[in-house]
Design an enzyme around this catalytic site. Structure first.
Site, short mmCIF file in Angstrom:
data_model
loop_
_atom_site.label_atom_id
_atom_site.label_comp_id
_atom_site.label_asym_id
_atom_site.label_seq_id
_atom_site.Cartn_x
_atom_site.Cartn_y
_atom_site.Cartn_z
CB VAL A 154 -8.25 63.95 -25.32
CG1 VAL A 154 -7.66 62.72 -26.01
CG2 VAL A 154 -9.72 63.74 -25.02
CB ALA A 155 -7.64 69.09 -24.59
CB CYS A 156 -12.72 67.41 -24.31
SG CYS A 156 -12.69 65.65 -24.74
N GLY A 157 -11.11 66.18 -21.47
CA GLY A 157 -11.30 65.40 -20.26
C GLY A 157 -11.64 63.94 -20.49
#
Length: 182
Positions: A154-157
């Site tokens: 996901v975008a946050c890693g």
């Protein structure tokens, strides 16, 4: 076949909102009339003009933006055969599960008389939180259609289940719900 079918697309404040632009484009190209309702947070990630251009329809971003005496977000809840919320954040899942209507999208959802499809998208830890899972179960019991989330980065890693599923999967589910052959 789908040119007379109205779909309202709700877009919430998740980085996956960029996928909602692609979904809007594909729905419009397929002949659906697409009305987009965005949360204020969503407008911080993708502009309403993007959705207006892709849908060729005015975009609703506020309870207080009305062109005439009738509140348009309520009309969309009644007009649309299907309300799709993609991405659907943990916040919106909670609002849907508990009948909270404090913005244009959640109010539209509460007024919705058609089918409801949500495509959850959030951090995997949020998705796995018992409160989120309880809200999802409430929605399932109410016969809300749920597609995803998918597993992956996901975008946050973080890695895990929480990604919004791909647009093709959402489109397939829309056709299934509306009983339209692709």
């Amino acid at each position: 076949m789908s040119d007379s079918i109205h779909i309202t697309l709700g877009v919430t404040g998740c980085i996956a909102a960029y996928k909602a632009a692609d979904l809007t484009s594909k729905l419009t190209a397929a002949g659906f009339t697409v009305h987009v309702v965005m949360t204020e947070s969503a407008t911080q990630l993708v502009t309403p003009r993007t959705f207006q251009t892709l849908s060729r329809q005015a975009v609703t971003t506020s309870l207080w933006e009305v062109n005439d005496w009738k509140p348009g977000h309520v009309d969309l809840g009644v007009l649309s055969k299907l309300l799709v919320i993609a991405p659907c954040t943990a916040n919106m899942l909670a609002k849907l599960a508990h009948g909270i209507a404090d913005d244009a999208l959640s109010t539209c959802a509460l007024a919705n008389t058609g089918e409801l499809l949500v495509a959850p998208a959030m951090n995997p830890a949020m998705w796995n939180n018992p409160a989120v899972q309880e809200n999802v179960e409430i929605l399932r019991r109410r016969k809300v259609h749920i597609v995803g989330p998918a597993a992956g980065r996901v975008a946050c890693g973080a890695d895990g289940t929480g990604r919004m599923c791909e647009v093709a999967e959402i489109m397939a589910k829309i056709y299934e719900i509306l009983e339209i052959k692709q």
